[in-house]
Design an enzyme around this catalytic site. Structure first.
Site, PDB file in Angstrom:
ATOM      1  N   TYR A  31      -6.254 -12.346  -2.085  1.00  0.00           N
ATOM      2  CA  TYR A  31      -5.570 -11.209  -2.526  1.00  0.00           C
ATOM      3  C   TYR A  31      -4.858 -10.664  -1.469  1.00  0.00           C
ATOM      4  O   TYR A  31      -4.720  -9.368  -1.363  1.00  0.00           O
ATOM      5  CB  TYR A  31      -6.430 -10.282  -3.253  1.00  0.00           C
ATOM      6  CG  TYR A  31      -7.359 -10.834  -4.294  1.00  0.00           C
ATOM      7  CD1 TYR A  31      -7.213 -10.965  -5.641  1.00  0.00           C
ATOM      8  CD2 TYR A  31      -8.938 -11.252  -3.732  1.00  0.00           C
ATOM      9  CE1 TYR A  31      -8.242 -11.353  -6.209  1.00  0.00           C
ATOM     10  CE2 TYR A  31      -9.739 -11.767  -4.641  1.00  0.00           C
ATOM     11  CZ  TYR A  31      -9.357 -11.637  -5.800  1.00  0.00           C
ATOM     12  OH  TYR A  31     -10.616 -12.372  -6.546  1.00  0.00           O
ATOM     13  N   CYS A  62     -10.027  -0.572  -4.737  1.00  0.00           N
ATOM     14  CA  CYS A  62      -9.581   0.701  -5.261  1.00  0.00           C
ATOM     15  C   CYS A  62     -10.284   1.162  -6.326  1.00  0.00           C
ATOM     16  O   CYS A  62      -9.547   2.180  -7.080  1.00  0.00           O
ATOM     17  CB  CYS A  62      -7.761   0.529  -5.455  1.00  0.00           C
ATOM     18  SG  CYS A  62      -7.639  -0.853  -6.402  1.00  0.00           S
ATOM     19  N   ASP A  70      -9.278  -7.842  -1.349  1.00  0.00           N
ATOM     20  CA  ASP A  70      -8.418  -6.728  -1.510  1.00  0.00           C
ATOM     21  C   ASP A  70      -8.235  -6.928  -2.894  1.00  0.00           C
ATOM     22  O   ASP A  70      -6.759  -7.087  -3.041  1.00  0.00           O
ATOM     23  CB  ASP A  70      -7.619  -6.429  -0.367  1.00  0.00           C
ATOM     24  CG  ASP A  70      -6.705  -5.301  -0.681  1.00  0.00           C
ATOM     25  OD1 ASP A  70      -7.247  -4.439  -1.656  1.00  0.00           O
ATOM     26  OD2 ASP A  70      -5.968  -4.930   0.077  1.00  0.00           O
ATOM     27  N   GLN A 114       0.878  -1.047   0.167  1.00  0.00           N
ATOM     28  CA  GLN A 114      -0.132  -0.141   0.025  1.00  0.00           C
ATOM     29  C   GLN A 114       0.717   1.419  -0.126  1.00  0.00           C
ATOM     30  O   GLN A 114       2.197   1.235   0.600  1.00  0.00           O
ATOM     31  CB  GLN A 114      -0.873   0.069   1.168  1.00  0.00           C
ATOM     32  CG  GLN A 114      -1.591  -1.172   1.329  1.00  0.00           C
ATOM     33  CD  GLN A 114      -2.867  -1.166   0.425  1.00  0.00           C
ATOM     34  OE1 GLN A 114      -3.375  -0.053  -0.334  1.00  0.00           O
ATOM     35  NE2 GLN A 114      -3.674  -2.201   0.193  1.00  0.00           N
ATOM     36  N   GLU A 158      -2.557 -15.936  -2.083  1.00  0.00           N
ATOM     37  CA  GLU A 158      -1.900 -14.951  -3.055  1.00  0.00           C
ATOM     38  C   GLU A 158      -1.374 -15.602  -4.186  1.00  0.00           C
ATOM     39  O   GLU A 158      -0.573 -16.700  -4.180  1.00  0.00           O
ATOM     40  CB  GLU A 158      -0.702 -14.095  -2.330  1.00  0.00           C
ATOM     41  CG  GLU A 158       0.388 -13.235  -2.992  1.00  0.00           C
ATOM     42  CD  GLU A 158      -0.465 -11.904  -3.860  1.00  0.00           C
ATOM     43  OE1 GLU A 158      -1.133 -11.589  -3.325  1.00  0.00           O
ATOM     44  OE2 GLU A 158       0.198 -11.690  -4.923  1.00  0.00           O
TER      45      GLU A 158
HETATM   46  C1  LIG Z   1      -4.502  -4.675  -4.035  1.00  0.00           C
HETATM   47  S1  LIG Z   1      -3.491  -5.818  -3.663  1.00  0.00           S
HETATM   48  C2  LIG Z   1      -3.780  -5.954  -1.803  1.00  0.00           C
HETATM   49  C3  LIG Z   1      -2.580  -6.852  -1.308  1.00  0.00           C
HETATM   50  C4  LIG Z   1      -2.639  -6.687   0.378  1.00  0.00           C
HETATM   51  N1  LIG Z   1      -3.990  -7.011   0.766  1.00  0.00           N
HETATM   52  C5  LIG Z   1      -2.419  -5.462   0.854  1.00  0.00           C
HETATM   53  O1  LIG Z   1      -2.923  -4.810   1.278  1.00  0.00           O
HETATM   54  O2  LIG Z   1      -1.009  -5.197   0.851  1.00  0.00           O
HETATM   55  C6  LIG Z   1      -3.821  -7.097  -4.442  1.00  0.00           C
HETATM   56  C7  LIG Z   1      -3.051  -8.562  -4.356  1.00  0.00           C
HETATM   57  O3  LIG Z   1      -3.780  -9.450  -5.248  1.00  0.00           O
HETATM   58  C8  LIG Z   1      -2.648 -10.184  -5.851  1.00  0.00           C
HETATM   59  N2  LIG Z   1      -3.642 -10.985  -6.956  1.00  0.00           N
HETATM   60  C9  LIG Z   1      -3.902 -10.263  -8.187  1.00  0.00           C
HETATM   61  N3  LIG Z   1      -4.652 -11.121  -8.787  1.00  0.00           N
HETATM   62  C10 LIG Z   1      -4.911 -12.233  -7.886  1.00  0.00           C
HETATM   63  C11 LIG Z   1      -5.602 -13.629  -7.853  1.00  0.00           C
HETATM   64  N4  LIG Z   1      -6.265 -13.762  -9.101  1.00  0.00           N
HETATM   65  N5  LIG Z   1      -5.511 -14.202  -6.909  1.00  0.00           N
HETATM   66  C12 LIG Z   1      -4.722 -14.045  -5.876  1.00  0.00           C
HETATM   67  N6  LIG Z   1      -3.963 -12.938  -5.664  1.00  0.00           N
HETATM   68  C13 LIG Z   1      -3.839 -12.205  -6.675  1.00  0.00           C
HETATM   69  C14 LIG Z   1      -1.858  -9.221  -6.349  1.00  0.00           C
HETATM   70  O4  LIG Z   1      -0.449  -9.861  -6.534  1.00  0.00           O
HETATM   71  C15 LIG Z   1      -1.813  -8.311  -4.974  1.00  0.00           C
HETATM   72  O5  LIG Z   1      -0.860  -8.795  -4.127  1.00  0.00           O
END
Ligand SMILES: C[S@@+](CC[C@H](N)C(=O)[O-])C[C@H]1O[C@@H](n2cnc3c(N)ncnc32)[C@H](O)[C@@H]1O
Length: 415
Positions: free
Chosen positions: A281, A374, A347, A254, A302
């Site tokens: 996520y 977001c 998220d 973040q 993740e």
């Molecule tokens: C907005 S970030 C949120 C990360 C965490 N919750 C944080 O606050 O730091 C979204 C995360 O989802 C992961 N991501 C993207 N697509 C995904 C999927 N289909 N399944 C699991 N994770 C995924 C990305 O690599 C990223 O780390």
């Protein structure tokens, strides 16, 4: 070149102002609602026209002077009084959700930023050669043209810019041309450690023999194709409400730590003493690990390898024995992990949640869903599914990205 005076009505979720010319929609950055502006048409599509601002003829009373000449590249809302930004963002969130939910949903609160400049933990600079010296640059919004930066960018703090320019001097002393360099990224923790990440266009051919002596530059990572050289460290450690979380140079983290911590605090107050939490996520585990004392078991899911690896390191260094991390996409995660969960945290990236994940949730029906988004438009789309079986208990907005159109939304759903 013909210029058109146009009255703009509002700002839409892309951050552009919307006006009309002979009934056809015109979008333009840098104009405020209610303003009449002279614009240049740059692209005409079937349903709308994209325009560039030339001159504001009738300025809004909320217009202020931008702090930087390159503001349209990094934060187009620098020209808007901050109190008015907050009002606009709350409206954009509510409208974005309304587009698909078709119900008036009002935010319970909107948390404004503690600092409207210097808040970013990450910045990405492009490079340009002028007078045989390298200079930092940003893309001009919506194009691949470069805008030169004399003093970096005010969205990061003075220390990051000081390090960035010390590093640029170092590169200039090595006589490196922009042909070799793709971009340079700087990331920092709130305790001031900074990483520099240099992306080269080809193979590693810069003779950087050591991290230059720059105070607080904790590490330098040079990347070309699939090769990587690390000088010093290649991760950052960030304190989040007393939990120390490490993340790699290429992991999501973040950007606005103060407000993210506020959001985490709200989640922690809502989620107490539960059995099982699944954090889809999860990144390096920022949310799930902060909730480790609120549940008997926490699962992190993740799909990006290095974030998953850091989540495992974080679990170990925090001795979080009730937390398990799973390297999987949320789409492919087994139903056994999701079933009997009390709370599922969502998220996702800006695209939101895939239908297959929403279907699984509607089948398994965890007691509560906490959705941090977001993008209010994809949040609205996903809520329109989830609200078939859940009710919305609370919804908050956060200004994680002041001076831009972006905002974060935190929604609590219950069965
Ligand atoms: C907005 S970030 C949120 C990360 C965490 N919750 C944080 O606050 O730091 C979204 C995360 O989802 C992961 N991501 C993207 N697509 C995904 C999927 N289909 N399944 C699991 N994770 C995924 C990305 O690599 C990223 O780390």
């Amino acid at each position: 070149m013909r210029l058109w005076p146009i009255k703009f009505e509002k700002i839409v979720s892309s951050g552009r102002a919307l006006g009309k010319n002979c009934g056809k929609v015109v979008f333009c950055y840098g104009v405020l609602p209610g303003e009449v502006a002279e614009v240049k048409f740059v692209r005409e599509k079937k349903d709308y026209i994209e325009a560039e601002l030339v001159n504001v003829i009738e300025p809004s009373r909320f217009r202020i002077l931008p702090k930087e000449s390159h503001y349209l590249s990094c934060s187009p809302w620098q020209t808007i009084d901050y109190k008015y930004q907050i009002r606009l963002k709350a409206d954009i969130i509510e409208e974005g959700i309304f587009q698909t939910v078709r119900k008036d949903i009002k935010l319970d609160s909107f948390y404004k930023a503690y600092n409207i400049y210097g808040y970013r933990t990450k910045i990405e600079y492009r490079l340009e050669n002028t007078c045989s010296k390298l200079k930092y640059a940003f893309y001009k919004r919506g194009t691949k043209d470069l805008v030169l930066l004399e003093n970096g960018c005010k969205l990061v703090d003075d220390k990051v810019n000081y390090i960035a320019y010390s590093f640029l001097d170092y590169l200039n002393s090595l006589d490196v041309g922009k042909e070799a360099l793709e971009k340079i990224v700087f990331r920092k923790s709130t305790n001031g450690q900074v990483l520099g990440i240099i992306y080269l266009k080809n193979k590693i051919d810069i003779d950087i023999v050591m991290v230059p002596e720059i105070e607080d530059l904790a590490g330098l990572i040079v990347i070309a194709d699939n090769n990587k050289k690390v000088y010093g460290r290649d991760f950052i450690e960030q304190d989040l409400l007393g939990t120390k979380i490490k993340y790699g140079y290429d992991c999501f983290f973040q950007n606005n730590i103060e407000l993210f911590s506020k959001a985490l605090e709200i989640v922690r107050n809502e989620i107490n003493n539960v059995g099982k939490i699944v954090d889809l996520y999860s990144g390096v585990g920022s949310i799930g690990l902060s909730l480790r004392d609120s549940a008997s078991k926490v699962y992190l899911v993740e799909s990006f390898k290095n974030s998953y690896l850091y989540s495992v390191k974080n679990i170990r260094s925090l001795n979080a024995n009730n937390v398990i991390s799973i390297f999987s996409s949320s789409e492919r995660v087994s139903e056994d992990i999701l079933k009997e969960s009390d709370v599922v945290i969502l998220d996702p990236p800006r695209d939101g949640i895939k239908k297959i994940v929403l279907d699984k949730l509607l089948k398994i029906l965890p007691e509560k869903i906490v959705y941090l988004s977001c993008n209010p438009v994809t949040l609205g789309r996903d809520l329109s599914f989830l609200l078939k079986k859940y009710s919305l208990k609370k919804i908050y907005g956060f200004d994680f990205f002041p001076n831009t159109v972006h905002a974060e939304v935190l929604a609590f759903l219950e069965k």
